[in-house]
Design a protein around this motif. Structure first.
Motif, PDB file in Angstrom:
ATOM      1  N   PRO A  19       0.944  -1.139   0.014  1.00  0.00           N
ATOM      2  CA  PRO A  19       0.004   0.001  -0.059  1.00  0.00           C
ATOM      3  C   PRO A  19       1.006   1.093  -0.022  1.00  0.00           C
ATOM      4  CG  PRO A  19      -0.214  -1.229   1.909  1.00  0.00           C
ATOM      5  CD  PRO A  19       0.716  -1.864   1.301  1.00  0.00           C
ATOM      6  N   ALA A  20       0.389   2.241  -0.541  1.00  0.00           N
ATOM      7  CA  ALA A  20       1.195   3.607  -0.958  1.00  0.00           C
ATOM      8  C   ALA A  20       0.040   4.607  -0.885  1.00  0.00           C
ATOM      9  CB  ALA A  20       2.087   3.474  -2.078  1.00  0.00           C
ATOM     10  N   ALA A  23       1.841   7.460  -5.984  1.00  0.00           N
ATOM     11  CA  ALA A  23       2.576   6.715  -7.004  1.00  0.00           C
ATOM     12  C   ALA A  23       4.286   6.773  -7.000  1.00  0.00           C
ATOM     13  CB  ALA A  23       2.014   6.880  -8.308  1.00  0.00           C
ATOM     14  N   ARG A  25       3.609   2.431  -6.913  1.00  0.00           N
ATOM     15  CA  ARG A  25       3.572   1.592  -5.550  1.00  0.00           C
ATOM     16  C   ARG A  25       4.624   0.536  -5.832  1.00  0.00           C
ATOM     17  NH1 ARG A  25      -2.621  -0.158  -5.787  1.00  0.00           N
ATOM     18  NH2 ARG A  25      -1.774  -1.326  -3.738  1.00  0.00           N
TER      19      ARG A  25
END
Length: 172
Positions: A19-20, A23, A25
């Motif tokens: 998860p991030a 961008a 990822r």
């Protein structure tokens, strides 16, 4: 079949996107294979998800020690552990694990015809050369009682001790 010997192995591919909040990822993929008398071998790919696909950062091959390849987009190189010379990083380059995932996305997103060929720079822990992947046939395979329409892609061995790679991708 490996180096003229038939053997049976079991394995799995683990795919994880971290998860991030922004961008790009990060992803991690691990291909683990185990065979009687041979033991386990683990290939790992770590990198980022970009708009045009996977961009590996590090690839490793762990069997009787670990060897690795490092992708450096800023320098435009792929470097290798050991004494192997660096390679020029080509656009769309993959490693031996990320290639499977990138191909699955390509098959799902494009309408290939039997006979189509894709040339993809593919890194091992020793080198990075172009692999020619050829769409050989449409096959129906049985998976746990379900008939699945697939595309069979083949990459022929480049040298005497290289393996032929065959991949089946579900059209769905």
């Amino acid at each position: 079949r490996e180096r003229g010997l038939d053997y049976y192995a079991s394995g799995f591919l683990k795919w994880q996107v971290k998860p991030a909040t922004s961008a790009p990822r990060n992803y991690e993929a691990e291909l683990r294979v185990r065979a009687f008398l041979i033991g386990s071998r683990v290939w790992r790919s770590q990198g980022v998800l970009l708009a045009d696909g996977l961009a590996p950062k590090r690839y490793s091959d762990s069997w009787r020690g670990e060897k690795a390849a490092h992708f450096d987009a800023a320098l435009g190189t792929i470097s290798f552990s050991g004494n192997s010379p660096s390679a020029v990083l080509q656009s769309g380059a993959q490693d031996q694990v990320s290639l499977f995932i990138q191909m699955a996305a390509a098959v799902a997103g494009q309408n290939f015809k039997v006979g189509s060929e894709l040339n993809v720079q593919t890194a091992t822990a020793r080198d990075a050369v172009n692999w020619t992947l050829t769409y050989k046939s449409d096959d129906i395979i049985d998976l746990k009682g379900d008939r699945v329409e697939t595309q069979r892609w083949v990459c022929l061995p480049r040298g005497k001790f290289d393996s032929q790679i065959e991949m089946w991708f579900a059209k769905s």
